[in-house]
Write an enzyme that holds these catalytic residues in place. Structure first.
Site, PDB file in Angstrom:
ATOM      1  N   PHE A 178       0.841  -1.197   0.000  1.00 18.55           N
ATOM      2  CA  PHE A 178       0.000   0.000   0.000  1.00 18.55           C
ATOM      3  C   PHE A 178       0.875   1.246   0.000  1.00 18.55           C
ATOM      4  CE2 PHE A 178      -2.455  -3.220   2.340  1.00 18.55           C
ATOM      5  CZ  PHE A 178      -3.698  -3.152   1.702  1.00 18.55           C
ATOM      6  N   ASP A 179       0.468   2.251  -0.769  1.00 14.28           N
ATOM      7  CA  ASP A 179       0.984   3.603  -0.588  1.00 14.28           C
ATOM      8  C   ASP A 179       0.281   4.163   0.656  1.00 14.28           C
ATOM      9  OD1 ASP A 179       2.024   6.183  -1.016  1.00 14.28           O
ATOM     10  OD2 ASP A 179       0.324   6.747  -2.269  1.00 14.28           O
ATOM     11  N   GLY A 180       0.791   5.280   1.183  1.00 12.23           N
ATOM     12  CA  GLY A 180       0.188   5.851   2.383  1.00 12.23           C
ATOM     13  C   GLY A 180      -0.895   6.879   2.080  1.00 12.23           C
TER      14      GLY A 180
END
Length: 312
Positions: A178-180
């Site tokens: 996941f990206d943040g």
């Protein structure tokens, strides 16, 4: 035989309880490579496309971008059931298609050919198939159609756009990256960055360090994934989760980590890249799927053969 070996058509698909399962809906163009068929549909129309699909109904479609992710989710189900046959908290995969039922025979046959444990297929000639997502309890929707994804997000369903790409089939366990900001977390800091630049964003993060960030579009999916992962010890878990963010660890890492702690979401590995390209680290991780809201990051992932899903 393993559920992942081709042709286990004699194996019944275990009935899942959608109120407890992690329901993932994929479109046919996300799970299979239908680019040639889609081109035919656009150039020659629906009837010619339907004729082609019916004439080739016994010819399996090649795997698409989300195929390895769905296979790895199935592997997780096997591991869960090995330790507890009565477990209801499983992945439940649903194929959603704008095909007519007649054209759908090839889709079903392809899923059977690869031994995919999918029992629910929805063939809706109707334009907006996303209206059925909520009634199936879908927690994540993957589509190759941007309008589909936007409609799903408007309906409050976690959704991402997959692009057809060459994918190296990674081994198990299931690895999800996941990206943040604007993916797991809200885009509040991104907005500050747009308005006040990096220095303004850093000051904002310092001031807000003790305040958890808001929810991003994929938080609900990540939380359910985390809940399944907690059934296993870290050494034996068939799921590994990663955070790969452009944030600087020194200036913006603490709030991200505190937010995850506040949510009770354990992440196996976190990489604070301070704006560096994500491609090299993704090539090392070899995830089954990578979620990001930045198209340049999606491109970088595709360049190293990592299956990517864009969160608009």
């Amino acid at each position: 035989p393993s559920l992942l070996s081709p042709n286990p058509s004699f194996l019944p698909v275990l009935q899942k309880d959608p109120s407890e399962a992690l329901v993932i809906a994929v479109t046919t163009r996300a799970i299979f490579n239908l680019e040639e068929e889609h081109k035919l549909y656009l150039e020659k129309g629906k009837e010619e496309y339907a004729r082609h699909q019916q004439a080739n109904q016994d010819k399996p479609l090649p795997p698409g971008t989300a195929f390895a992710f769905i296979q790895a989710a199935q592997y997780v189900n096997e591991k869960i059931l090995e330790s507890n046959l009565a477990e209801k908290d499983l992945f439940d995969i649903l194929v959603l298609s704008n095909n007519s039922p007649e054209s759908g025979v090839r889709i079903i046959n392809s899923a059977k050919h690869y031994g995919l444990e999918i029992s629910k297929f929805c063939f809706v000639s109707n334009k907006d198939s996303t209206q059925y997502l909520k009634s199936h309890g879908v927690k994540l929707f993957l589509s190759a159609d941007r309008i589909d994804v936007c409609n799903a997000l408007q309906r409050g369903v976690s959704a991402a756009l997959v692009f057809q790409q060459e994918v190296q089939a990674p081994s198990t366990p299931l690895r999800v990256v996941f990206d943040g900001d604007a993916v797991l977390f809200s885009n509040e800091t991104d907005q500050v960055f747009q308005e006040q630049g990096l220095e303004g964003a850093v000051q904002y993060e310092r001031a807000m360090e003790a305040v958890p960030m808001g929810e991003g579009p994929l938080k609900a999916f990540a939380m359910h994934l985390g809940k399944i992962r907690k059934k296993f010890s870290q050494e034996k878990s068939p799921i590994r989760t990663y955070l790969v963010t452009a944030r600087s660890g020194r200036d913006m890492g603490v709030r991200a980590i505190k937010t995850l702690q506040e949510w009770g979401l354990a992440i196996d590995e976190a990489f604070f890249m301070d704006g560096a390209p994500k491609g090299p680290i993704l090539a090392q991780i070899q995830p089954h799927i990578f979620f990001d809201d930045g198209l340049h990051n999606i491109q970088g992932a595709q360049d190293v053969g990592v299956p990517s899903a864009w969160v608009p």
